[in-house]
Design an enzyme around this catalytic site. Structure first.
Site, PDB file in Angstrom:
ATOM      1  N   ASN A   4      -6.096  -2.622   1.796  1.00  0.00           N
ATOM      2  CA  ASN A   4      -6.102  -4.179   1.916  1.00  0.00           C
ATOM      3  C   ASN A   4      -7.441  -4.722   1.990  1.00  0.00           C
ATOM      4  O   ASN A   4      -8.370  -3.816   2.443  1.00  0.00           O
ATOM      5  CB  ASN A   4      -5.388  -4.522   3.257  1.00  0.00           C
ATOM      6  CG  ASN A   4      -3.986  -4.573   3.125  1.00  0.00           C
ATOM      7  OD1 ASN A   4      -3.381  -4.510   2.003  1.00  0.00           O
ATOM      8  ND2 ASN A   4      -3.131  -4.636   4.203  1.00  0.00           N
ATOM      9  N   ARG A  42       0.825  -1.262   0.023  1.00  0.00           N
ATOM     10  CA  ARG A  42       0.031   0.097  -0.061  1.00  0.00           C
ATOM     11  C   ARG A  42       0.827   1.256  -0.206  1.00  0.00           C
ATOM     12  O   ARG A  42       0.465   2.307  -0.788  1.00  0.00           O
ATOM     13  CB  ARG A  42      -1.110   0.027   1.144  1.00  0.00           C
ATOM     14  CG  ARG A  42      -2.134  -0.862   0.967  1.00  0.00           C
ATOM     15  CD  ARG A  42      -2.891  -1.235   2.204  1.00  0.00           C
ATOM     16  NE  ARG A  42      -2.207  -1.600   3.483  1.00  0.00           N
ATOM     17  CZ  ARG A  42      -2.474  -1.502   4.506  1.00  0.00           C
ATOM     18  NH1 ARG A  42      -3.495  -1.150   4.955  1.00  0.00           N
ATOM     19  NH2 ARG A  42      -1.579  -2.154   5.636  1.00  0.00           N
TER      20      ARG A  42
END
Length: 107
Positions: free
Chosen positions: A52, A34
């Site tokens: 996520n 990320r």
């Protein structure tokens, strides 16, 4: 001149724009995927988000010029050094990307 020193100009009617939602599968959680995505998308001047998913995948939305979105899709296929990407699913999207590029909570 590198892409880091010349930010993407604001889109106008002559710049083809694309919005896609991308699902990245493999070993993509716990490997800074990320943060890497935020860094790369920001470097390319894209808007959108990354998060996520509880199934172990990472999901992202990218909005920007067709060329920059395409470049980000290719980068996602490689990911950061510790990631092992086994699949990338890309689909067109009409969702609002927001004002910048952000990391969102897990869903």
């Amino acid at each position: 001149m590198s892409s880091q020193s010349s930010p993407l100009p604001p889109p106008d009617s002559s710049t083809p724009i694309k919005t896609v939602k991308v699902e990245i599968k493999g070993r993509v959680q716990g490997v800074f995927y990320r943060d890497w995505t935020v860094q790369n998308a920001t470097e390319l001047g894209l808007k959108g988000w990354v998060r996520n998913r509880r199934d172990g995948s990472v999901e992202a939305l990218f909005y920007g010029s067709v060329d920059k979105v395409g470049e980000m899709q290719e980068r996602c296929r490689r990911g950061p050094p510790s990631a092992v990407v086994t699949g990338v699913n890309v689909s067109p999207c009409e969702e609002d990307p927001g004002a910048g590029f952000e990391r969102r909570p897990t869903v």
